[in-house]
Design an enzyme around this catalytic site. Structure first.
Site, mmCIF file in Angstrom:
data_model
loop_
_atom_site.group_PDB
_atom_site.id
_atom_site.type_symbol
_atom_site.label_atom_id
_atom_site.label_comp_id
_atom_site.label_asym_id
_atom_site.label_seq_id
_atom_site.Cartn_x
_atom_site.Cartn_y
_atom_site.Cartn_z
ATOM 1 N NE ARG A 8 -0.713 1.003 -3.444
ATOM 2 C CZ ARG A 8 -0.031 2.130 -3.659
ATOM 3 N NH1 ARG A 8 1.219 2.205 -3.266
ATOM 4 N NH2 ARG A 8 -0.576 3.152 -4.283
ATOM 5 C CG ASP A 61 8.275 4.254 -6.289
ATOM 6 O OD1 ASP A 61 7.890 4.719 -5.205
ATOM 7 O OD2 ASP A 61 7.504 3.840 -7.165
ATOM 8 C CE LYS A 62 5.420 0.741 -0.457
ATOM 9 N NZ LYS A 62 4.336 -0.027 -1.133
ATOM 10 C CD GLU A 74 -9.079 6.062 -9.553
ATOM 11 O OE1 GLU A 74 -9.355 6.247 -10.741
ATOM 12 O OE2 GLU A 74 -9.487 6.771 -8.629
#
Length: 1111
Positions: free
Chosen positions: A633, A413-414, A537
């Site tokens: 992101r 996964d990253k 978040e």
């Protein structure tokens, strides 16, 4: 006992064996059908109890006093090797055995007993833990009064009160709470490792209720138990009013702990083995090491050797019986020809009992201990302990230790795996204008000017970020808000604000009066601290606070937000939570004017299709791509106004829902998704996630070790490429090939053909594929072409992948030609399916919880620790395992060969050369050094293995368990046994070897052979060891000395198991010839081994020196 009686034993034994396994198979069929029958839902009467039945009893123990013996024996004898030894034991009892049946019974009984004691001890501890949990006292509401009952007495429908700091005893639907109105705060660290507070909400009509005034006749409809921690749906049926949908924010899961809430009352819906905690605890890995397959192949070879020895021996015996009848003059009349069937079986089984010892009975006990201790060493290794958190590496299974040295492909996964998962807000796009944060101020990129965050669009953008999330304020900030609103704070009068409840907010009552703003600022003198399950978040809520929109917290269904002008109140109506399938979160709010708004935030791939302003979509998408190129992101932000009629229509449709099926019940909780349409795209956020420490060096080392590295992520292509370049996974000279947006199978094939051409030209190639095309590849006939191309690429990046797609890719490569050994590493719950699909799963203790770590085979704190786990621990464990297997077969083959050689001297009369006691306890004198070596051996030191990754490549593809290596050990066994037997036979043939000058008899000859056998096999292992520790050297010397002492004692006692050896070994110890024979045999047998070792070490030292110089 007659030979034919064996046939009365074997059928009944096989019938017993078939019965056990047949019943077990039938059980699994029934169980599978039972588990498939979960189509209906359950209706639970709130407050109803079922006395006398222990619904909430947890049972992790496996046995009872009555079932322990039969169940444990059945479990042990599932192994083929156990069955083999049982058959041999039965045969030894059924025929006229050439050796005492004790030679089979005692070792088998010892092996079974040790395993049974270990199982009994573990289960006794489980019983103790179960008792403490089941007998714990909990508070329940019965007949309007709080009573204390045992935990196990809770049944579906029981009303349970949980106090602050206590664990939730069953899966409960929250009905009311004290402290913060309408809410309950829990931590689920025991379930998923996440220590952040999670907010559970009381159903809106029950807000303000107490245990004494709960409505009567409440019912809860739920589906049958689901193991997924993040999936729950149902509905609450309240007499005289509408039904309310239930979701995960209404469920208090067993094992979670109540915090910051004085008490909470819930209705038990799932109890005992049906709770999510119990269902998740039942996950057991069914993974098996590829080395076990090699071990099984060795076993089959040895079984073949036994069959061959039996056949040759029987033929030789019959030949001698027929052609050397002169023996009858002094031996008596021999066997008739043709021999009766009972006589044939007597001879065949007798030879079996002589030769079956070449299969090491102690092998599997030794392997289990080796695995267990090896798993402990992973947790004890200080280099695998995180200095920041103190977390140690964890081995959730010990069955795959040796597989760590065989990894060929690593799927990673990253986010959170290669990166730190610590987010920092960097830039945003609002209606096509790009703004960047610099020193906590917002600047317009195009003009380089400071931006006024009070502008309508910018304020709305950050308002959505402050409202559309699942973050919570810290405990201290919660108290500040609660005290101020209740009037207990001296800085603000009570009832300064009117709460929003089930309707519009009169103008002027949706925000605080200006006169109170100064006092509010005095209360919040410091920045509000937030807790969130996702670092994204938290970063976005903190960014909104820096730019003038501060989320203060929640009280009931009211959400408080402080802006530059006012402190506003919004009524939270519904929320459609984020899932890995949806990739977005939507929340419905009612503002002070009574308008209903839907705020949505999520991945652009899931938000853009829902938006109506397509021109803005193109602008924002352009900005998002620019952000992604920088490795940021991104999330899209959108909104829309919801008409009251549409909202009420959905509520009415929920009331009309009456079907009692899982599909209909789940649809209730998804009704509000219908409103996620015709959204207005407002902008996008971009946060930065920096690489973890030493990621670049780790990936480079793993690739140098011959491990292919694949990156599977849900992020955008541009973001993934940027991270891949940052961690040196892709170089500037690497040719990049993209399979993106291909609509037809022919397009994908064309891309793959081009990739093949480039790869054939010898160019460095990186293949980039997105999730949409992965679906087409998996569904169409291009799987084989994709695998062929991908396996020849230097880098493979799969982007926009769902959790299921990650697992499917791992399975595809795992089952591809060549069957490569795969591993997968991830840090989040969305990586669990990928981790479990690989041969070996690695979990990282992530920022968002420990779900992946708990579901993985091995868990640790940082990606960089993979370097030591694979290159060092994997190398050591695999080498140790290979040595353990080969040596175990070697030492028993030497024993068996000596028995075979003696048959040539005794005309294959099935006479044993060894006393039965020697056969019984042989493994006791050879097991300890092997055990010590299996946990201490190091062919190369750790520093060299880390600096020279190519050493890992040298042991790949099970090279140490190859037929050539196995054959080398077996040839050594044959050579050693020949030298021992010939030297001993020559020494005792025509001379008196003992000091009293008496000739050597049968048992003295056997004692000589046995003594040389124990000595040589122990010294052989010492010579084989590359890393000599005091413990190992002491174990070899100790084993030999213990043998000498035990045999001396045994020869001093007149014990006649199968022949008398009284005084034989004592006379040998007093013989000079015997000790000279020892020296001769040791030199003769081990000289070739020593020469090979000398040359090997010489080459090894040269390699080590060159490696250190290159470093």
């Amino acid at each position: 006992m007659e030979a034919k009686s064996v046939f009365n034993w074997l059928p009944s034994w096989f019938l017993w064996f078939r019965t056990i396994f047949g019943c077990r198979f039938f059980y699994f069929i029934v169980q599978a059908k039972k588990e498939d029958g979960t189509a209906k839902t359950r209706l639970i009467e709130v407050g109803a109890t079922t006395p006398g039945k222990r619904h909430n009893e947890i049972k992790t123990s496996r046995y009872t006093l009555l079932t322990f013996v039969p169940k444990n024996l059945a479990e042990q004898f599932r192994r083929v090797i156990h069955v083999y030894f049982v058959i041999v034991t039965i045969i030894s009892l059924a025929i006229d055995s050439p050796v005492s049946p004790l030679t089979s019974i005692v070792p088998l009984a010892f092996m079974v007993m040790v395993t049974a004691i270990k199982s009994a001890h573990e289960d006794w501890r489980r019983h103790g833990n179960d008792g403490r949990v089941n007998n714990q006292m909990v508070e329940v509401l019965q007949e309007g009064k709080i009573k204390e009952v045992r935990n196990s007495a809770i049944s579906p429908g029981t009303l349970v009160r949980v106090k602050e700091g206590s664990e939730v005893p069953a899966d409960l639907v929250l009905l009311c709470s004290e402290g913060v109105k309408g809410k309950c705060f829990v931590t689920t660290a025991n379930l998923d490792g996440d220590t952040n507070l999670k907010t559970l909400r009381v159903p809106l009509p029950l807000v303000g209720c107490t245990p004494e005034n709960l409505p009567q006749g409440l019912r809860i409809e739920i589906p049958n138990p689901i193991a997924d921690l993040y999936t729950f749906f149902g509905r609450l049926i309240i007499p005289g009013t509408e039904s309310l949908p239930l979701s995960t924010d209404k469920l208090m899961m067993r094992g979670s702990r109540v915090l910051n809430t004085e008490w909470a009352l819930g209705c038990a819906v799932y109890t005992g083995e049906e709770t999510k905690l119990a269902l998740n605890a039942k996950y057991v890995s069914n993974k098996f090491s590829s080395c076990e397959s090699a071990t099984n192949r060795c076993l089959f070879v040895f079984i073949g050797i036994i069959i061959l020895q039996i056949a040759v021996s029987y033929i030789a015996k019959r030949y001698i019986d027929v052609n050397q009848q002169s023996r009858d003059l002094y031996l008596g009349l021999g066997a008739t020809f043709p021999q009766p069937f009972s006589g044939v079986m007597q001879d065949v089984f007798s030879f079996l009992l002589l030769y079956y010892y070449i299969i090491p009975m102690s092998l599997f006990v030794t392997i289990e201990i080796y695995k267990f201790i090896g798993a402990l060493y992973i947790g004890w290794d200080e280099d695998l302990r995180c200095k920041e958190t103190g977390l140690r590496a964890l081995a959730n299974t010990s069955d795959l230790n040796q597989e760590l040295g065989q990894i060929e492909i690593l799927f990673s996964d990253k986010t959170g795996t290669l990166t730190k998962n610590i987010m920092a807000f960097k830039v945003c796009s609002i209606k096509g204008n790009v703004y960047e944060e610099r020193k906590k101020l917002l600047y317009d990129i195009s003009t380089e000017e400071l931006v006024d965050t009070g502008q309508a669009d910018i304020k709305l953008f950050f308002l959505i970020l402050a409202l559309c999330h699942t973050a919570q304020t810290s405990t201290a900030d919660m108290r500040k808000l609660s005290e101020w609103l209740s009037g207990s704070s001296k800085q603000e009068p009570k009832n300064q604000i009117k709460y929003v409840k089930n309707g519009t907010i009169p103008n002027g009552h949706g925000f605080l009066h200006k006169s109170s703003r100064g006092m509010m600022n005095n209360i919040y003198k410091t920045n509000v601290q937030y807790q969130a399950t996702s670092p994204d978040e938290k970063a976005l809520v903190e960014a909104a606070a820096r730019f003038g929109v501060t989320f203060l917290g929640e009280e009931g269904n009211n959400v408080f937000v402080k802006t530059k002008e006012d402190t506003e109140v919004y009524e939270k109506l519904e929320s459609v939570e984020f899932t890995s399938e949806r990739n977005r979160i939507s929340v419905l709010f009612r503002d002070k004017n009574g308008k209903i708004w839907l705020f949505c935030k999520g991945a652009e791939s899931s938000v853009f299709p829902l938006c109506r302003n397509k021109e803005m979509v193109d602008k924002i998408n352009h900005d998002i791509n620019a952000f992604a190129i920088k490795g940021l992101r991104t999330l899209a932000v959108a909104f829309r106004e919801i008409h009251e009629e549409d909202y009420q229509e959905i509520r009415e449709s929920i009331k009309k829902q009456t079907e009692n099926s899982i599909e209909e019940l789940e649809q209730i909780t998804q009704q509000f998704r219908i409103l996620e349409r015709d959204l207005i795209l407002l902008g996008a956020t971009a946060v930065e996630d920096s690489l973890q420490d030493d990621v670049v060096e780790t990936i480079a080392s793993l690739r140098s070790a011959g491990i292919k590295f694949w990156m599977l992520t849900g992020d955008k292509v541009e973001t993934t490429l940027n991270v891949a370049q940052s961690c040196a996974y892709i170089s500037e000279n690497t040719k990049q090939m993209f399979i993106l947006g291909a609509k037809e199978e022919s397009d994908i094939k064309a891309h793959l053909e081009e990739c093949k051409r480039i790869a054939d030209e010898g160019q460095s190639l990186a293949l980039v594929v997105d999730g949409a095309n992965i679906n087409q590849i998996l569904e169409k006939s291009v799987e084989a072409d994709f695998v062929e191309v991908a396996m020849n690429c230097n880098a493979v990046l799969c982007c926009r992948m769902s959790p299921i797609q990650k697992a499917e890719i791992v399975k595809l490569i795992r089952n591809s030609p060549g069957r490569p050994i795969t591993a997968a590493v991830g840090d989040g719950a969305n990586d669990i399916s990928m981790i479990q699909a690989a041969h070996v799963g690695f979990g990282i203790f992530g920022k968002e919880g420990h779900q992946a770590a708990r579901s993985a085979d091995y868990a640790f704190a940082k990606f960089s620790m993979l370097k030591r786990i694979l290159l060092v621990m994997g190398h050591w464990y695999y080498q140790r395992f290979a040595t353990l297997i080969h040596y175990s077969f070697y030492k028993n083959l030497v024993l068996g060969n000596l028995m075979l050689f003696y048959q040539m001297n005794c005309a294959f009369s099935t006479q044993s050369i060894y006393d039965s006691m020697y056969l019984t306890i042989y493994n006791l004198f050879t097991a300890l050094p092997c055990m010590v070596l299996s946990v201490t051996e190091q062919r190369w030191p750790a520093d060299l293995l880390l600096k020279s990754p190519m050493l890992y490549k040298s042991i790949s593809k099970n090279s140490l368990m190859s037929w050539s290596r196995f054959s080398g050990w077996m040839l050594a066994a044959v050579y050693h046994s020949v030298v021992i037997y010939v030297a001993a036979a020559l020494a005792v043939g025509d001379t008196a070897i003992s000091a009293d000058m008496k000739p050597v008899d049968l048992w003295s000859f056997g004692a000589v052979l046995y003594h040389l056998l124990v000595l040589i096999v122990n010294l052989k292992l010492w010579l084989q060891a590359r890393y000599h520790t005091v413990a190992f050297a002491a174990s070899v010397v100790f084993s030999v000395l213990v043998y000498v002492a035990c045999n001396t004692l045994y020869a001093s006692i007149n014990v006649n198991l199968h022949g008398s050896i009284l005084g034989t070994y004592i006379r040998l110890l007093a013989s000079v010839t015997f000790w000279a024979l020892n020296c001769l045999v040791v030199v003769s047998t081990l000289a070739p081994d020593y020469l090979y070792r000398y040359l090997s070490d010489r080459n090894g030292k040269r390699f080590e020196s060159n490696s250190m110089e290159n470093v």
